[in-house]
Design an enzyme around this catalytic site. Sequence first.
Site, PDB file in Angstrom:
ATOM      1  N   CYS B  86       0.849  -1.203   0.000  1.00 13.76           N
ATOM      2  CA  CYS B  86       0.000   0.000   0.000  1.00 13.76           C
ATOM      3  C   CYS B  86       0.877   1.243   0.000  1.00 13.76           C
ATOM      4  CB  CYS B  86      -0.900   0.050   1.239  1.00 13.76           C
ATOM      5  SG  CYS B  86      -1.739  -1.484   1.654  1.00 13.76           S
ATOM      6  N   CYS B  89       1.971   3.308  -3.085  1.00 14.69           N
ATOM      7  CA  CYS B  89       1.077   4.266  -3.747  1.00 14.69           C
ATOM      8  C   CYS B  89       0.524   5.313  -2.806  1.00 14.69           C
ATOM      9  CB  CYS B  89      -0.078   3.547  -4.423  1.00 14.69           C
ATOM     10  SG  CYS B  89       0.463   2.411  -5.716  1.00 14.69           S
ATOM     11  N   CYS B 189     -35.398  -0.359  18.062  1.00 14.21           N
ATOM     12  CA  CYS B 189     -34.428  -0.448  19.155  1.00 14.21           C
ATOM     13  C   CYS B 189     -33.573   0.812  19.277  1.00 14.21           C
ATOM     14  CB  CYS B 189     -33.539  -1.677  18.972  1.00 14.21           C
ATOM     15  SG  CYS B 189     -34.427  -3.221  19.341  1.00 14.21           S
ATOM     16  N   HIS B 190     -33.039   1.284  18.158  1.00 12.08           N
ATOM     17  CA  HIS B 190     -31.997   2.310  18.245  1.00 12.08           C
ATOM     18  C   HIS B 190     -32.482   3.744  18.091  1.00 12.08           C
ATOM     19  CE1 HIS B 190     -28.862  -0.623  18.682  1.00 12.08           C
ATOM     20  NE2 HIS B 190     -29.235  -1.257  17.576  1.00 12.08           N
ATOM     21  N   ARG B 227     -21.978  -6.618  12.570  1.00 12.66           N
ATOM     22  CA  ARG B 227     -22.834  -6.177  13.666  1.00 12.66           C
ATOM     23  C   ARG B 227     -24.285  -6.091  13.175  1.00 12.66           C
ATOM     24  NH1 ARG B 227     -24.685  -5.895  18.808  1.00 12.66           N
ATOM     25  NH2 ARG B 227     -23.124  -4.733  19.939  1.00 12.66           N
ATOM     26  N   CYS B 231     -27.645  -8.099  14.626  1.00  6.51           N
ATOM     27  CA  CYS B 231     -28.874  -7.424  15.051  1.00  6.51           C
ATOM     28  C   CYS B 231     -30.074  -7.945  14.261  1.00  6.51           C
ATOM     29  CB  CYS B 231     -28.735  -5.908  14.906  1.00  6.51           C
ATOM     30  SG  CYS B 231     -27.787  -5.135  16.256  1.00  6.51           S
TER      31      CYS B 231
HETATM   32  C1  HEC Z   1      -0.554   0.602  -7.358  1.00  4.99           C
HETATM   33  C2  HEC Z   1      -1.192   1.651  -6.616  1.00  4.99           C
HETATM   34  C3  HEC Z   1      -1.959   1.354  -5.378  1.00  4.99           C
HETATM   35  C4  HEC Z   1      -1.706   0.457  -4.368  1.00  4.99           C
HETATM   36  C5  HEC Z   1      -0.579  -0.529  -4.258  1.00  4.99           C
HETATM   37  C6  HEC Z   1      -2.752   0.642  -3.391  1.00  4.99           C
HETATM   38  N1  HEC Z   1      -3.598   1.622  -3.794  1.00  4.99           N
HETATM   39 FE1  HEC Z   1      -5.163   2.372  -2.716  1.00  4.99          FE
HETATM   40  N2  HEC Z   1      -5.598   3.626  -4.251  1.00  4.99           N
HETATM   41  C7  HEC Z   1      -4.923   3.704  -5.433  1.00  4.99           C
HETATM   42  C8  HEC Z   1      -5.610   4.621  -6.324  1.00  4.99           C
HETATM   43  C9  HEC Z   1      -5.191   4.985  -7.753  1.00  4.99           C
HETATM   44  C10 HEC Z   1      -6.742   5.087  -5.611  1.00  4.99           C
HETATM   45  C11 HEC Z   1      -7.835   6.018  -6.109  1.00  4.99           C
HETATM   46  C12 HEC Z   1      -8.908   5.093  -6.652  1.00  4.99           C
HETATM   47  C13 HEC Z   1     -10.184   5.713  -7.097  1.00  4.99           C
HETATM   48  O1  HEC Z   1     -10.510   6.812  -6.640  1.00  4.99           O
HETATM   49  O2  HEC Z   1     -10.901   5.032  -7.841  1.00  4.99           O
HETATM   50  C14 HEC Z   1      -6.694   4.443  -4.310  1.00  4.99           C
HETATM   51  C15 HEC Z   1      -7.615   4.680  -3.312  1.00  4.99           C
HETATM   52  C16 HEC Z   1      -7.546   4.152  -2.031  1.00  4.99           C
HETATM   53  C17 HEC Z   1      -8.419   4.507  -0.944  1.00  4.99           C
HETATM   54  C18 HEC Z   1      -9.560   5.547  -0.998  1.00  4.99           C
HETATM   55  C19 HEC Z   1      -8.974   6.928  -0.924  1.00  4.99           C
HETATM   56  C20 HEC Z   1     -10.024   8.022  -0.939  1.00  4.99           C
HETATM   57  O3  HEC Z   1      -9.683   9.150  -0.583  1.00  4.99           O
HETATM   58  O4  HEC Z   1     -11.174   7.774  -1.301  1.00  4.99           O
HETATM   59  C21 HEC Z   1      -8.054   3.758   0.120  1.00  4.99           C
HETATM   60  C22 HEC Z   1      -8.690   3.758   1.508  1.00  4.99           C
HETATM   61  C23 HEC Z   1      -6.934   2.933  -0.305  1.00  4.99           C
HETATM   62  N3  HEC Z   1      -6.662   3.202  -1.611  1.00  4.99           N
HETATM   63  C24 HEC Z   1      -6.259   2.033   0.510  1.00  4.99           C
HETATM   64  C25 HEC Z   1      -5.269   1.186   0.068  1.00  4.99           C
HETATM   65  C26 HEC Z   1      -4.683   0.120   0.870  1.00  4.99           C
HETATM   66  C27 HEC Z   1      -5.097  -0.204   2.317  1.00  4.99           C
HETATM   67  C28 HEC Z   1      -3.757  -0.494   0.092  1.00  4.99           C
HETATM   68  C29 HEC Z   1      -2.978  -1.723   0.395  1.00  4.99           C
HETATM   69  C30 HEC Z   1      -3.721  -2.912   0.718  1.00  4.99           C
HETATM   70  C31 HEC Z   1      -3.735   0.206  -1.182  1.00  4.99           C
HETATM   71  N4  HEC Z   1      -4.678   1.201  -1.158  1.00  4.99           N
HETATM   72  C32 HEC Z   1      -2.872  -0.084  -2.210  1.00  4.99           C
HETATM   73  C33 HEC Z   1      -3.741   3.070  -5.750  1.00  4.99           C
HETATM   74  C34 HEC Z   1      -3.152   2.084  -5.001  1.00  4.99           C
HETATM   75  C1  HEC Z   2     -34.024  -6.125  19.325  1.00  8.40           C
HETATM   76  C2  HEC Z   2     -33.239  -4.957  19.432  1.00  8.40           C
HETATM   77  C3  HEC Z   2     -32.339  -4.542  18.294  1.00  8.40           C
HETATM   78  C4  HEC Z   2     -32.630  -4.388  16.969  1.00  8.40           C
HETATM   79  C5  HEC Z   2     -33.954  -4.617  16.257  1.00  8.40           C
HETATM   80  C6  HEC Z   2     -31.416  -3.911  16.351  1.00  8.40           C
HETATM   81  N1  HEC Z   2     -30.416  -3.808  17.262  1.00  8.40           N
HETATM   82 FE1  HEC Z   2     -28.555  -3.044  16.954  1.00  8.40          FE
HETATM   83  N2  HEC Z   2     -28.066  -3.442  18.883  1.00  8.40           N
HETATM   84  C7  HEC Z   2     -28.913  -3.981  19.828  1.00  8.40           C
HETATM   85  C8  HEC Z   2     -28.210  -4.121  21.084  1.00  8.40           C
HETATM   86  C9  HEC Z   2     -28.798  -4.666  22.378  1.00  8.40           C
HETATM   87  C10 HEC Z   2     -26.899  -3.651  20.856  1.00  8.40           C
HETATM   88  C11 HEC Z   2     -25.756  -3.566  21.876  1.00  8.40           C
HETATM   89  C12 HEC Z   2     -25.934  -2.338  22.716  1.00  8.40           C
HETATM   90  C13 HEC Z   2     -25.921  -1.079  21.892  1.00  8.40           C
HETATM   91  O1  HEC Z   2     -24.855  -0.580  21.494  1.00  8.40           O
HETATM   92  O2  HEC Z   2     -27.020  -0.582  21.572  1.00  8.40           O
HETATM   93  C14 HEC Z   2     -26.849  -3.210  19.469  1.00  8.40           C
HETATM   94  C15 HEC Z   2     -25.723  -2.655  18.862  1.00  8.40           C
HETATM   95  C16 HEC Z   2     -25.701  -2.143  17.584  1.00  8.40           C
HETATM   96  C17 HEC Z   2     -24.566  -1.462  17.000  1.00  8.40           C
HETATM   97  C18 HEC Z   2     -23.214  -1.202  17.666  1.00  8.40           C
HETATM   98  C19 HEC Z   2     -23.154   0.186  18.242  1.00  8.40           C
HETATM   99  C20 HEC Z   2     -21.819   0.511  18.847  1.00  8.40           C
HETATM  100  O3  HEC Z   2     -21.659   1.640  19.327  1.00  8.40           O
HETATM  101  O4  HEC Z   2     -20.929  -0.337  18.875  1.00  8.40           O
HETATM  102  C21 HEC Z   2     -24.932  -1.105  15.735  1.00  8.40           C
HETATM  103  C22 HEC Z   2     -24.087  -0.382  14.718  1.00  8.40           C
HETATM  104  C23 HEC Z   2     -26.297  -1.560  15.535  1.00  8.40           C
HETATM  105  N3  HEC Z   2     -26.733  -2.186  16.677  1.00  8.40           N
HETATM  106  C24 HEC Z   2     -27.022  -1.377  14.380  1.00  8.40           C
HETATM  107  C25 HEC Z   2     -28.290  -1.931  14.149  1.00  8.40           C
HETATM  108  C26 HEC Z   2     -28.980  -1.881  12.879  1.00  8.40           C
HETATM  109  C27 HEC Z   2     -28.455  -1.198  11.630  1.00  8.40           C
HETATM  110  C28 HEC Z   2     -30.150  -2.553  13.032  1.00  8.40           C
HETATM  111  C29 HEC Z   2     -31.182  -2.931  12.010  1.00  8.40           C
HETATM  112  C30 HEC Z   2     -30.729  -3.698  10.901  1.00  8.40           C
HETATM  113  C31 HEC Z   2     -30.215  -2.963  14.416  1.00  8.40           C
HETATM  114  N4  HEC Z   2     -29.064  -2.597  15.063  1.00  8.40           N
HETATM  115  C32 HEC Z   2     -31.298  -3.618  14.994  1.00  8.40           C
HETATM  116  C33 HEC Z   2     -30.237  -4.303  19.659  1.00  8.40           C
HETATM  117  C34 HEC Z   2     -30.930  -4.214  18.459  1.00  8.40           C
END
Ligand code: HEC
Ligand code: HEC
Lengths: 157, 270
Positions: B86, B89, B189-190, B227, B231
């Site tokens: 990574c 680049c 819930c949330h 997560r 849920c």
């Molecule tokens: C050979 C070049 C190259 C390598 C190696 C590379 N990247 Fe990238 N990366 C890019 C380019 C080019 C973009 C812009 C892509 C686009 O916008 O479509 C990008 C975009 C990204 C972005 C989003 C940046 C933004 O601002 O939106 C992330 C996060 C990222 N790379 C993480 C990684 C990670 C983690 C690795 C290693 C596992 C990695 N890249 C390896 C070329 C590279």
């Molecule tokens: C029946 C209750 C219930 C429902 C429905 C539910 N959740 Fe949760 N969720 C929980 C409980 C309990 C936790 C753990 C405590 C907390 O962070 O609220 C949790 C935790 C999370 C967390 C982690 C928050 C943190 O700070 O780490 C996310 C994100 C989340 N829920 C998203 C969702 C989404 C998106 C949905 C719907 C697709 C959903 N939940 C539906 C009960 C629920």
Amino acid sequence: MKRIATTLVVLGLTAGAALAEVAPNDVAFEDGAIEQSLSGTAGNAENGRKIATTKSLGNCVSCHAAEAYADVPFHGEIGPMLDGAGSRWEEAQLRGIVANAKMIFEGTMMPAFYKTNGYIRPGNAYTGKAAEGDLPPLLSAQQVEDVVAYLMTLKDE
Amino acid sequence: AFAFAAPVLADEDAELIVNGDLSIVTKTAAPAHLSDSLDEILSGWRFRNDDTQVMQMDDFDNPGMLGADVGLDQFAAVMGSEGKSCADCHDGPESLSTVRATYPKWNEAAGEVRTMQMQINDCLTNQMGAEAEKYDSAKMLNFEAMLAVAARGTPVNVAIDGPAQSVWETGKELYYTRFGQLELSCANCHEDNYGNMIRADHLSQGQVNGFPTYRLKNAKLNGIQSRFKGCVRDTRAETFNPGSPEFIALELYVASRGNGLSVEGPSVRN
Ligand code: HEC
Ligand code: HEC
Ligand code: HEC
């Protein structure tokens, strides 16, 4: 063998044995209440208490607190406290609330415990996998009656 | 008064300052698009108990920081057939410090909304000739933790207009859909019950500004969509999988509900 038979009754799977069981799709609601017993057999309040406070059964305790089951740890606070429910409501209303609370409280968060279809992406219990066919209701007819019998014992002092 | 056992409660008024000097916004006014439903938004940190809160206040006590460190090593490691890392680049994680706060984000060239993991996989496969990582794999979450640290303290600012809008709408619809045999939506819930106990769990707003989260329950970093999966499963529903179009849309929507909170990952949760 006796043990297995008991389990089946608890799960409500002994269709033939139940006297006048009303199937989930045949329940008649009137203003959210259900007059007729769902199982045809009087509810057992002691069993109802167990169902209400056990996670794998009714799990009412997840959402409702009650002094009446203060010995059970960790009460939820999503719904109202259940103490006094037997004074606030008629038996038929409590049966309706437990079977399908949405018939009285529009849009309520409380799940419907005696219903088998109309779900969005129903799952196979807590596996996250799709349900195969119609689901059994969350509680059997007799379990609903037991819970209702328990709620009827929760009177205002 | 309640006589029965209650878990140790959170201090919802506590303020999060990391390492004694980095102030994290864990409570602020809700973004405009939420004005019909919420006045203020709160990080999940506010709902955790004192011990868990404290663990996140010092990087030496925060077990999630180990993942971020491994992420740094991964960043410098050569992977794939092109012989690149990574770092070849990207000028270190600092050069990617806007990423965590602005993703999921519309990618014009690809014509899709991308989560961080999708973007990283694009770099892994198309730039480096390496294998794609599985969604929420340990390696991915280490990269995410590293990028979260690079962005820590900056406000979440996910774009919801323009070409991302239709995906955002899909996510919003999912958020309010009552799934499963328990017929519960995320909002039940949330949004309607945050601050309330559901059995022994103290409900937060389900914000994602703290991800990846180190959960004491499973002692590892956890991804946003895993997560979500947990849920949805708990509503007795057939879940969606991490990486699915539904969860990508939901992540965009939920992330936008946190616009204004600070990036605080890797966070500590129970
Ligand atoms: C050979 C070049 C190259 C390598 C190696 C590379 N990247 Fe990238 N990366 C890019 C380019 C080019 C973009 C812009 C892509 C686009 O916008 O479509 C990008 C975009 C990204 C972005 C989003 C940046 C933004 O601002 O939106 C992330 C996060 C990222 N790379 C993480 C990684 C990670 C983690 C690795 C290693 C596992 C990695 N890249 C390896 C070329 C590279
Ligand atoms: C029946 C209750 C219930 C429902 C429905 C539910 N959740 Fe949760 N969720 C929980 C409980 C309990 C936790 C753990 C405590 C907390 O962070 O609220 C949790 C935790 C999370 C967390 C982690 C928050 C943190 O700070 O780490 C996310 C994100 C989340 N829920 C998203 C969702 C989404 C998106 C949905 C719907 C697709 C959903 N939940 C539906 C009960 C629920
Ligand atoms: C996921 C949460 C949840 C669960 C689980 C739940 N309830 Fe409820 N319940 C509620 C809510 C919320 C209300 C308030 C109704 C409304 O929406 O206005 C309610 C209302 C009630 C009422 C009427 C309250 C009153 O006294 O005025 C009774 C009785 C009741 N529930 C019994 C039960 C029983 C018995 C169970 C278990 C078999 C149960 N509930 C499970 C959430 C729940």
